[in-house]
Design an enzyme around this catalytic site. Structure first.
Site, PDB file in Angstrom:
ATOM      1  CE  LYS A 205      -2.257  -2.804  -0.231  1.00  0.00           C
ATOM      2  NZ  LYS A 205      -2.524  -4.240  -0.059  1.00  0.00           N
ATOM      3  N   GLY A 268      10.523 -21.575  15.860  1.00  0.00           N
ATOM      4  CA  GLY A 268       9.778 -22.426  16.790  1.00  0.00           C
ATOM      5  C   GLY A 268       9.134 -23.614  16.100  1.00  0.00           C
ATOM      6  CG  HIS A 597     -24.236  16.737  -1.058  1.00  0.00           C
ATOM      7  ND1 HIS A 597     -24.096  15.992  -2.207  1.00  0.00           N
ATOM      8  CD2 HIS A 597     -24.165  18.043  -1.419  1.00  0.00           C
ATOM      9  CE1 HIS A 597     -23.948  16.817  -3.228  1.00  0.00           C
ATOM     10  NE2 HIS A 597     -23.993  18.069  -2.780  1.00  0.00           N
TER      11      HIS A 597
HETATM   12  P1  FAD Z   1       1.733 -14.077   8.377  1.00  0.00           P
HETATM   13  O1  FAD Z   1       1.430 -12.637   8.247  1.00  0.00           O
HETATM   14  O2  FAD Z   1       2.291 -14.782   7.215  1.00  0.00           O
HETATM   15  O3  FAD Z   1       2.698 -14.221   9.638  1.00  0.00           O
HETATM   16  C1  FAD Z   1       3.257 -15.434  10.005  1.00  0.00           C
HETATM   17  C2  FAD Z   1       4.432 -15.159  10.924  1.00  0.00           C
HETATM   18  O4  FAD Z   1       4.878 -16.396  11.452  1.00  0.00           O
HETATM   19  C3  FAD Z   1       5.633 -14.532  10.214  1.00  0.00           C
HETATM   20  O5  FAD Z   1       6.088 -13.425  10.950  1.00  0.00           O
HETATM   21  C4  FAD Z   1       6.666 -15.634  10.179  1.00  0.00           C
HETATM   22  O6  FAD Z   1       7.995 -15.149  10.209  1.00  0.00           O
HETATM   23  C5  FAD Z   1       6.311 -16.398  11.454  1.00  0.00           C
HETATM   24  N1  FAD Z   1       6.771 -17.780  11.449  1.00  0.00           N
HETATM   25  C6  FAD Z   1       6.551 -18.719  10.487  1.00  0.00           C
HETATM   26  N2  FAD Z   1       7.135 -19.884  10.848  1.00  0.00           N
HETATM   27  C7  FAD Z   1       7.737 -19.670  12.052  1.00  0.00           C
HETATM   28  C8  FAD Z   1       8.468 -20.484  12.947  1.00  0.00           C
HETATM   29  N3  FAD Z   1       8.733 -21.750  12.651  1.00  0.00           N
HETATM   30  N4  FAD Z   1       8.935 -19.944  14.076  1.00  0.00           N
HETATM   31  C9  FAD Z   1       8.688 -18.630  14.388  1.00  0.00           C
HETATM   32  N5  FAD Z   1       7.985 -17.818  13.595  1.00  0.00           N
HETATM   33  C10 FAD Z   1       7.497 -18.328  12.442  1.00  0.00           C
HETATM   34  N6  FAD Z   1      -4.368  -8.849   3.408  1.00  0.00           N
HETATM   35  C11 FAD Z   1      -5.261  -7.881   3.668  1.00  0.00           C
HETATM   36  O7  FAD Z   1      -6.162  -8.090   4.472  1.00  0.00           O
HETATM   37  N7  FAD Z   1      -5.193  -6.654   3.051  1.00  0.00           N
HETATM   38  C12 FAD Z   1      -4.230  -6.371   2.164  1.00  0.00           C
HETATM   39  O8  FAD Z   1      -4.193  -5.271   1.638  1.00  0.00           O
HETATM   40  C13 FAD Z   1      -3.264  -7.366   1.867  1.00  0.00           C
HETATM   41  N8  FAD Z   1      -2.277  -7.102   0.996  1.00  0.00           N
HETATM   42  C14 FAD Z   1      -1.328  -8.051   0.743  1.00  0.00           C
HETATM   43  C15 FAD Z   1      -0.333  -7.771  -0.158  1.00  0.00           C
HETATM   44  C16 FAD Z   1       0.626  -8.706  -0.449  1.00  0.00           C
HETATM   45  C17 FAD Z   1       1.718  -8.392  -1.439  1.00  0.00           C
HETATM   46  C18 FAD Z   1       0.595  -9.975   0.208  1.00  0.00           C
HETATM   47  C19 FAD Z   1       1.632 -11.013  -0.080  1.00  0.00           C
HETATM   48  C20 FAD Z   1      -0.402 -10.274   1.103  1.00  0.00           C
HETATM   49  C21 FAD Z   1      -1.381  -9.312   1.384  1.00  0.00           C
HETATM   50  N9  FAD Z   1      -2.422  -9.570   2.279  1.00  0.00           N
HETATM   51  C22 FAD Z   1      -3.359  -8.618   2.518  1.00  0.00           C
HETATM   52  C23 FAD Z   1      -2.550 -10.880   2.948  1.00  0.00           C
HETATM   53  C24 FAD Z   1      -2.045 -10.810   4.391  1.00  0.00           C
HETATM   54  O9  FAD Z   1      -0.737 -10.292   4.404  1.00  0.00           O
HETATM   55  C25 FAD Z   1      -2.078 -12.190   5.023  1.00  0.00           C
HETATM   56  O10 FAD Z   1      -3.360 -12.751   4.878  1.00  0.00           O
HETATM   57  C26 FAD Z   1      -1.749 -12.101   6.499  1.00  0.00           C
HETATM   58  O11 FAD Z   1      -0.465 -11.560   6.691  1.00  0.00           O
HETATM   59  C27 FAD Z   1      -1.810 -13.480   7.162  1.00  0.00           C
HETATM   60  O12 FAD Z   1      -1.527 -13.327   8.500  1.00  0.00           O
HETATM   61  P2  FAD Z   1      -0.972 -14.528   9.411  1.00  0.00           P
HETATM   62  O13 FAD Z   1      -0.826 -13.960  10.777  1.00  0.00           O
HETATM   63  O14 FAD Z   1      -1.803 -15.726   9.228  1.00  0.00           O
HETATM   64  O15 FAD Z   1       0.457 -14.908   8.810  1.00  0.00           O
END
Ligand code: FAD
Length: 618
Positions: A205, A268, A597
């Protein structure tokens, strides 16, 4: 002591419920929250979950019986236990309305035994032989939810360990802190925020904002603003990096503010039903927790025929990281990520071609929205190849050559860069999930409505969960439900049918609820109201006449089933529609709501009017 199951209060004016179906029978072993019976009241029908795990000792009212609120319907206890007369007295129910939110209520005996066992057990690191035995016992316990040992104070380092600090994990940790749970977050990255803050929503963004400013400046002349804008690539990416830093630091601040105690950097893995092992540069540490929340998110999906190299064949991580604008760019995949980045790079000056296997851009959106997006993209110089399958990709000197099959013809594309944006893969492999008995379906974790996995006390949220949209706000909402549930706090399952979809390309696209086609397929008699931004003063003033608001309503009750917006600020405007759907609003209520408006929000009221055949300004 047996536990009484009472007829719950389903609403303020509801005094009784009729038992329509028993889902278990006397003598059955039931798990906490397992549906026991179905009821029907004059307002709602519902399944009533078990307030605790145990054996169904007695059924007081059979199917067909109408039972006053608060009256005992059944008794639960341990196998062989006889309900005492006192317990069997009707009307002594405690009136708990939300049994699902209670803390586990396992027998005291089991808790004490486990406490003793733990005190006698050597620490994890020095119990080699006994480990196998104990693990076997743990294995058996964890597959039998109702027999899982009760947690007691002092057994664990934390009430909750969250694995992953994306918008799912970090929001869950904050909520846990608010609810007084002693919480730790394990994160392998050096910063918090996950994909959303570091490699997704926020950096994308930030670049799209630069793109928008450029476009505004380019078209400023008609508004009396003369400029010859130029893109400073390094500065644009620097702004992006600043925004990432600010947001990641913000998470750290919020952790502190909300008493999230354990911040554990390292890789982890789930090492037991109550254990997370963290590898900190070769040194291993085990965190014991009453509850564990898996939130390890997702990574860009790789295509076998187009392996990314970070230079010529790239994914979203690469383009957001490296300050570079290619002369020509092919984007494979016209979902949210593909269209957003196609839009930004077009504004930055790249020649952009979108290649999508399905017949339209943003294939999950309403068909009319996809059509309008393709039209505006064409006007902006973005070429869309839909119904097109990329089969071969060759990275070569100075660029990429691609073979695309489209409507029976083969086409060769050449570009400086290919961006692969074909979706995301869950991060669930090699993390101990399967070994610990977590049920996976094609790599995704399966959860129930409170985000519980198949292993008691282990929850999962966000992009790793099967069947939920890959969106930051979904991950966060799931995290809140999971934590509230484990804390015994009042909570509510999510309605995934009311999740807003947002795409920040220009023009923006946002929607919530059913598309027109889905509503018809589900058997609704549908009326549609559409209002173009070109008829709205505020949109014309800003030189943003593209797009429309489309409302899908059903005709019987006039309920709004879906709202679809393409145009300026669609992603902000959709929130009104989200509230409308949440409140089961009618189209009439929407158009009788006085909108200020001149605003873009007026298009919502006009579209609602239009669904009744009475838009004012068209
Ligand atoms: P993630 O955000 O993927 O976080 C997972 C975390 O777990 C990471 O920090 C990772 O390092 C950590 N992790 C993984 N394995 C381990 C481990 N073994 N040990 C310790 N830590 C670990 N969504 C929206 O709603 N609006 C948007 O505008 C939007 N734009 C996006 C644009 C792009 C380019 C992309 C790629 C995605 C976008 N998304 C958007 C989607 C959104 O980013 C994801 O749906 C969201 O981040 C998922 O959240 P999460 O917490 O499930 O996982």
């Amino acid at each position: 002591m047996a536990t009484e199951v009472v007829m719950p209060q389903m609403g303020e004016s509801i005094a009784e419920g009729t038992i329509t179906k028993w889902l278990v029978k006397k003598g059955d072993q039931v798990a906490r929250d397992q549906p026991l019976f179905e009821i029907s009241t004059d307002k709602v029908d519902a399944e009533i979950p078990s307030p605790t795990s145990g054996v169904l000792l007695e059924i007081r009212h059979q199917e067909g019986a109408t039972v006053p609120v608060g009256e005992v319907v059944a008794l639960l206890g341990e196998a062989g236990e006889e309900p005492s007369d006192a317990e069997a007295t009707e009307g002594e129910a405690d009136g708990e309305e939300r049994p699902a939110a209670k803390q586990p209520d396992e027998p005291e005996k089991a808790a004490k035994a486990e406490e003793r066992e733990r005190a006698e057990r050597p620490a994890e690191a020095d119990r080699p032989e006994k480990a196998a035995e104990a693990d076997e016992a743990d294995e058996a316990k964890k597959r039998e939810p109702s027999q899982a040992p009760a947690a007691t104070e002092g057994d664990y380092d934390y009430d909750l360990v969250v694995l992953g600090s994306g918008p799912g994990g970090y929001v869950a940790a904050i909520r846990a802190g608010q609810l007084g749970l002693k919480t730790a977050v394990v994160e392998k990255d050096s910063r918090f925020g996950g994909t959303c803050l570091l490699r997704g929503c926020i950096p994308a963004k930030a670049l799209l904002w630069t793109a928008e400013l450029l476009d505004h400046a380019r078209h400023g002349e008609q508004f009396g603003v003369l400029a010859e804008p130029q893109l400073d690539v390094e500065k644009a990416w620097q702004h992006k990096s600043n925004m990432v830093d600010v947001n990641a630091k913000g998470v750290q601040f919020l952790f502190k503010k909300n008493q999230v105690e354990g911040i554990v950097e390292g890789w982890g893995r789930l090492a037991g039903p109550h254990e997370v092992e963290v590898d900190q540069g070769g040194e291993k540490r085990v965190l014991r927790a009453r509850n564990i929340l898996l939130a390890t998110g997702s990574v860009p999906r790789e295509m076998p025929f187009a392996k990314t190299d970070g230079e010529r064949i790239v994914n979203s991580d690469h383009v957001l990281e490296h300050a570079r604008v290619p002369k020509s760019l092919v984007v494979l995949g016209a979902g949210a990520v593909g269209t957003e980045l196609a839009s930004a790079f077009r504004s930055f000056g790249s020649e952009v071609t979108l290649v999508e296997m399905l017949p339209r851009l943003l294939p999950l959106e309403d068909e009319e929205v996809s059509k309008e997006l393709e039209r505006v993209f064409r006007k902006r110089g973005i070429k869309s190849l839909t119904d097109a399958e990329m089969s071969e990709v060759e990275a070569r000197e100075g660029g990429v050559r691609m073979q695309v099959e489209r409507r029976g013809k083969s086409e060769t594309l050449e570009a400086e860069m290919l961006l692969v944006a074909v979706g995301r893969a869950p991060v669930t492999e090699g993390l101990g999930y399967e070994e610990q008995g977590i049920e996976l379906d094609r790599g995704y974790v399966t959860v129930d409505e409170y985000m519980r996995t198949s292993v008691p006390h282990v929850y999962a949220i966000g992009d790793i969960v099967k069947g939920v949209p890959w969106l930051a706000h979904v991950a966060s909402a799931m995290g809140i439900v999971a934590v509230e549930h484990m804390a015994g706090h009042d909570t509510r399952p999510l309605d995934y049918g009311r999740v807003p979809q947002v795409t920040f390309c220009h023009p923006e696209v946002a929607s919530v609820g059913l598309t027109e086609k889905e509503a018809r397929e589900q058997g609704y008699e549908v009326q549609v109201g559409k209002f173009p931004f070109s008829a709205l003063g505020k949109a014309r003033i800003a030189g943003k006449p593209e797009g429309f608001v489309k409302i899908v309503r059903e005709t019987k009750y006039d309920e709004v089933l879906g709202v679809h917006i393409i145009g300026a600020h669609a992603t902000d405007l959709i929130s009104e529609a989200c509230a409308a759907l949440q409140l089961e609003t009618t189209a009439e209520e929407l158009f009788r709501t006085i909108h200020p408006h001149p605003t873009l929000g007026e298009a919502m009221a006009e579209a609602a009017h239009a669904s009744h055949g009475a838009a004012i300004h068209v």
